[in-house]
Each structure stands twice: as structure tokens, then as C-alpha cells.
Design a protein around this motif. Structure first.
Motif, PDB file in Angstrom:
ATOM      1  N   VAL A 131       1.011  -1.185  -0.065  1.00 15.07           N
ATOM      2  CA  VAL A 131      -0.078  -0.088  -0.018  1.00 15.07           C
ATOM      3  C   VAL A 131       0.954   1.357   0.030  1.00 15.07           C
ATOM      4  CG1 VAL A 131      -1.509   1.426   1.192  1.00 15.07           C
ATOM      5  CG2 VAL A 131      -1.865  -1.200   1.230  1.00 15.07           C
ATOM      6  N   ARG A 132       0.477   2.064  -0.902  1.00 18.03           N
ATOM      7  CA  ARG A 132       1.420   3.267  -1.051  1.00 18.03           C
ATOM      8  C   ARG A 132       0.801   4.393  -0.077  1.00 18.03           C
ATOM      9  NH1 ARG A 132       5.185   3.967  -5.048  1.00 18.03           N
ATOM     10  NH2 ARG A 132       5.355   2.390  -6.728  1.00 18.03           N
ATOM     11  N   ALA A 133      -0.406   4.861   0.119  1.00 12.57           N
ATOM     12  CA  ALA A 133      -1.070   5.651   0.514  1.00 12.57           C
ATOM     13  C   ALA A 133      -2.493   5.376   1.037  1.00 12.57           C
ATOM     14  CB  ALA A 133      -0.870   7.164  -0.092  1.00 12.57           C
ATOM     15  N   VAL A 134      -3.020   5.926   2.050  1.00 10.27           N
ATOM     16  CA  VAL A 134      -4.491   5.690   2.521  1.00 10.27           C
ATOM     17  C   VAL A 134      -4.977   7.197   2.718  1.00 10.27           C
ATOM     18  CG1 VAL A 134      -5.811   4.620   4.226  1.00 10.27           C
ATOM     19  CG2 VAL A 134      -3.669   3.832   3.884  1.00 10.27           C
ATOM     20  N   ARG A 135      -6.127   7.255   1.957  1.00 11.83           N
ATOM     21  CA  ARG A 135      -6.975   8.403   1.737  1.00 11.83           C
ATOM     22  C   ARG A 135      -7.905   8.527   3.141  1.00 11.83           C
ATOM     23  NH1 ARG A 135      -9.823   9.610  -3.593  1.00 11.83           N
ATOM     24  NH2 ARG A 135     -11.343   8.636  -2.626  1.00 11.83           N
ATOM     25  N   GLY A 136      -8.402   9.459   3.243  1.00 16.07           N
ATOM     26  CA  GLY A 136      -9.119   9.793   4.531  1.00 16.07           C
ATOM     27  C   GLY A 136     -10.546   9.062   4.450  1.00 16.07           C
ATOM     28  N   ASP A 137     -10.920   8.798   3.323  1.00 19.48           N
ATOM     29  CA  ASP A 137     -12.254   7.726   3.571  1.00 19.48           C
ATOM     30  C   ASP A 137     -11.947   6.414   3.681  1.00 19.48           C
ATOM     31  OD1 ASP A 137     -10.955   7.690   0.968  1.00 19.48           O
ATOM     32  OD2 ASP A 137     -12.601   8.165  -0.150  1.00 19.48           O
ATOM     33  N   GLY A 138     -10.909   6.102   3.695  1.00 21.77           N
ATOM     34  CA  GLY A 138     -10.337   4.601   3.853  1.00 21.77           C
ATOM     35  C   GLY A 138      -9.786   3.961   2.374  1.00 21.77           C
ATOM     36  N   ALA A 139     -10.029   4.684   1.381  1.00 23.95           N
ATOM     37  CA  ALA A 139      -9.363   4.073   0.001  1.00 23.95           C
ATOM     38  C   ALA A 139      -7.801   3.977  -0.121  1.00 23.95           C
ATOM     39  CB  ALA A 139     -10.064   4.816  -1.267  1.00 23.95           C
ATOM     40  N   MET A 140      -7.340   2.987  -0.339  1.00 22.68           N
ATOM     41  CA  MET A 140      -5.686   2.830  -0.272  1.00 22.68           C
ATOM     42  C   MET A 140      -5.264   2.503  -1.677  1.00 22.68           C
ATOM     43  SD  MET A 140      -5.566  -0.259   2.624  1.00 22.68           S
ATOM     44  CE  MET A 140      -6.664  -1.423   1.830  1.00 22.68           C
ATOM     45  N   ALA A 141      -4.291   3.012  -1.729  1.00 22.77           N
ATOM     46  CA  ALA A 141      -3.665   3.357  -3.241  1.00 22.77           C
ATOM     47  C   ALA A 141      -2.396   2.095  -3.053  1.00 22.77           C
ATOM     48  CB  ALA A 141      -2.961   4.631  -3.452  1.00 22.77           C
TER      49      ALA A 141
END
Length: 337
Positions: A131-141
Motif C-alpha cells: 500500500v502506497r497511501a491511505v486516503r481519509g475515506d479509507g481508500a488505499m492506493a
């Protein structure tokens, strides 16, 4: 009478193969992979017989070719840990070639030491997290492209239901599975649970109860929880459903966690929206089964990933902002706080 007969019906039994990805049998109960290995072994034996038949005596030929034939048969038929032997050998070879030590490194990779420094062994490999990053809404890149969302679900007492209720649960769950149009991973974890915090909470709030009998009952229950946690290794079951979207999976340029190009960002946001919508549909479907489910936000996703990478270890609490400079004094104060 109809309801009584419905409740007294025999429980529904459905046979599901343990390996749903089992390859098809082609000939004599053998798969294409097994036939290829046996055919290659037979070709090698035939070539050796035709090439060295007039030069090497027959007993010597048998002694040399018998181990080759036995090895081919074992390689085609034997299995280890539920995996075919040839794939197990390839996986073991890849594991042995992989670097034992991995460190966090940027785009330039792990820098080699200066020429005057004598190094023993190999350099550590750069750590590649999934996982590269996690958005505030929980979606993971995801590192390989695409986005994913984690849904935490509870469990249901299936064995305590009547045959009719079991059939209804299986039907609803089957409809959810048939509605999936993207890969979904279901992970069941058994994690240790500590009841010390709950016991301390009951002990602290027990004097505030209006009745002395309630206070005594709360104290007894807190003592029971403390004794139970000390005498047994308690486990709690957690079900995680990872819902991914790979339809919009552009490769991020320069190894950045989130793309800077407007078109790539729009595609990534569209993929995150699709994954979140599928996660919401999953929550609705599980709610119909009587299962409590929720979509994990950024903090919960980070905690789940940290627990998966370092199970059983306490994670440090980061109370600093993204642009704050962390010094040794601030870290020391945060530790004592």
C-alpha cells in the motif's frame, strides 16, 4: 403444522471442494501440468536410450535412467503443503534468492557504501509495501496499481439457526457472491484480547452505581474478567473483507503515493469511488444476514496494516501534524504522556 414441518426439516448440506482452483483432469486423472512433466521425462529417457544405447551396457543404462524416471514421477505427482512439488521448488528457489533484510528507501534505492568501506554480505533490498497511501475515506492506493477498501465484519451463529434460517442465510450470502465482479479477499484473523482495560473500567465506575448490590456485582464481574484473562489465552475473531478495483489502475509516475497528473488523479479517484461503492453494497448485503459490518476509515486501515506487518507489537501513537518537526525532546515527552 406447516411451520413445524419446516423447522423439523433436515439441515441443508452442500459439498464445496477444498481447492476451488483445482485444475481439470485431462487424461487418466492427470492434469495438463502432470502430463507435461511426465511427457518431458519420457522424452529425456527416450533420447538417452537412442543416443547411448549402443555405447553403454544395459545394466548401466537402467541404473542411470531409473533415478531420472523416479524423479519425474515424484515431481509430477507429489505435493507439499497443498502445493505441487514443482511449484514448491520454484517458490523455495525464489525465497532463497530474495534478500533477507529490507529497508525503507526512496526512488534511488539503497545506496552502496563508499569504496573505502569493506562490506560483508549483500546490501539490503528496498522495502516494497503493498500500500502506497491511505486516503481519509479509507481508500488505499495499491503499489501494483488500483485501489482497495477494507470492510470489517462480525460473525453469525450459523449452527444455532434452524434449517430454514440456514438456507436463507446461504441464499443471501450466495447472492452477494454472485454479484461480485472484481476480486475480493476474505481474511479471518484470531487475535489475542486483553480484558484488563474492561475490568479496570468496571472497577472505576462501580462506586458510582446507585445500589450497593450493583456495586458488588460489578466488582465481582471485574474480578471474574481479571481471573479469566490471567488463566486463559483469550482470542477474538475478526473478519476483514478487502474489496479492490483494478479497472482504473494507472501506474503512478516517479513512485509517488498519489498521482500528480490530472488525468491519473481522476482515474484513481474514479477507482476509489467504485471500490467504496462496492464496499457499501457489501455492508448492506452483510446487514441483511444479521452481521455487523463497517467500512474502515484511514486510522482503522492504518492500524490494521500495522498489525498485519508487526502482529503482537504495540504501535506508537503519532500526535504530530504532517508538517511538524519531530525532535528528541518532543518524542520523549510524547512517550511519557
Amino acid at each position: 403444522m406447516a411451520m413445524t414441518g419446516f423447522r423439523d426439516a433436515q439441515p441443508m448440506s452442500v459439498k464445496i471442494p477444498a481447492d476451488i482452483d483445482r485444475p481439470d483432469k485431462i487424461l487418466y486423472g492427470l492434469t495438463l501440468r502432470q502430463l507435461t512433466i511426465l511427457g518431458g521425462t519420457a522424452a529425456i529417457l527416450l533420447w538417452a536410450l537412442l543416443t547411448f544405447g549402443a555405447v553403454v551396457p544395459f545394466p548401466v543404462r537402467v541404473g542411470l535412467l531409473l533415478p531420472v524416471a523416479a524423479g519425474g514421477c515424484v515431481l509430477a505427482v507429489a505435493r507439499r503443503d497443498g502445493m505441487s512439488l514443482d511449484r514448491f521448488i520454484l517458490a523455495a528457489a525464489a525465497h532463497l534468492r530474495r534478500a533477507r533484510e529490507q529497508v525503507a528507501a526512496g526512488d534511488e534505492g539503497v545506496q552502496a557504501p563508499p569504496p573505502w568501506c569493506r562490506m560483508r554480505g549483500r546490501l539490503p533490498a528496498p522495502l516494497q509495501l503493498p500500500v502506497r497511501a491511505v486516503r481519509g475515506d479509507g481508500a488505499m492506493a495499491l503499489a501494483e496499481g488500483g485501489t482497495a477498501v477494507i470492510v470489517r465484519a462480525g460473525t453469525v451463529a450459523f449452527g444455532l439457526r434452524t434449517p430454514g434460517e440456514q438456507a436463507a442465510l446461504v441464499g443471501v450470502f450466495g447472492r452477494w457472491l454472485n454479484s461480485l465482479d472484481a476480486p475480493v479477499q476474505i481474511l479471518v484473523q484470531a487475535r489475542p484480547v486483553d480484558l484488563t482495560g474492561l475490568a479496570d473500567h468496571l472497577t472505576r465506575l462501580a462506586p458510582e452505581l446507585p445500589d450497593p448490590a450493583l456495586e458488588q456485582a460489578a466488582g465481582d464481574h471485574a474480578a471474574f474478567l481479571t481471573e479469566l484473562g490471567a488463566a486463559h489465552d483469550l482470542l477474538v475473531r475478526q473478519v476483514l473483507i478487502v474489496i479492490s478495483d483494478t479497472t482504473h489502475a494507472p501506474q503512478t509516475s516517479a513512485g509517488l503515493p498519489w498521482p500528480k497528473n490530472r488525468r491519473e488523479r481522476a482515474a484513481r479517484d474514479a477507482g476509489a469511488a467504485v471500490a467504496l461503492r462496492r464496499a457499501e453494497e457489501t455492508v448492506y448485503a452483510l446487514t441483511a444476514l444479521g452481521i455487523t459490518a463497517e467500512i474502515l476509515d484511514a486510522d482503522a486501515c492504518t492500524a490494521v496494516l500495522a498489525e498485519a506487518l508487526s502482529p503482537g507489537e504495540s504501535q506508537p501513537v503519532d500526535n504530530s501534524g504532517p508538517d511538524d518537526v519531530i525532535t528528541a525532546q518532543e518524542a520523549h515527552d510524547a512517550t511519557h504522556a
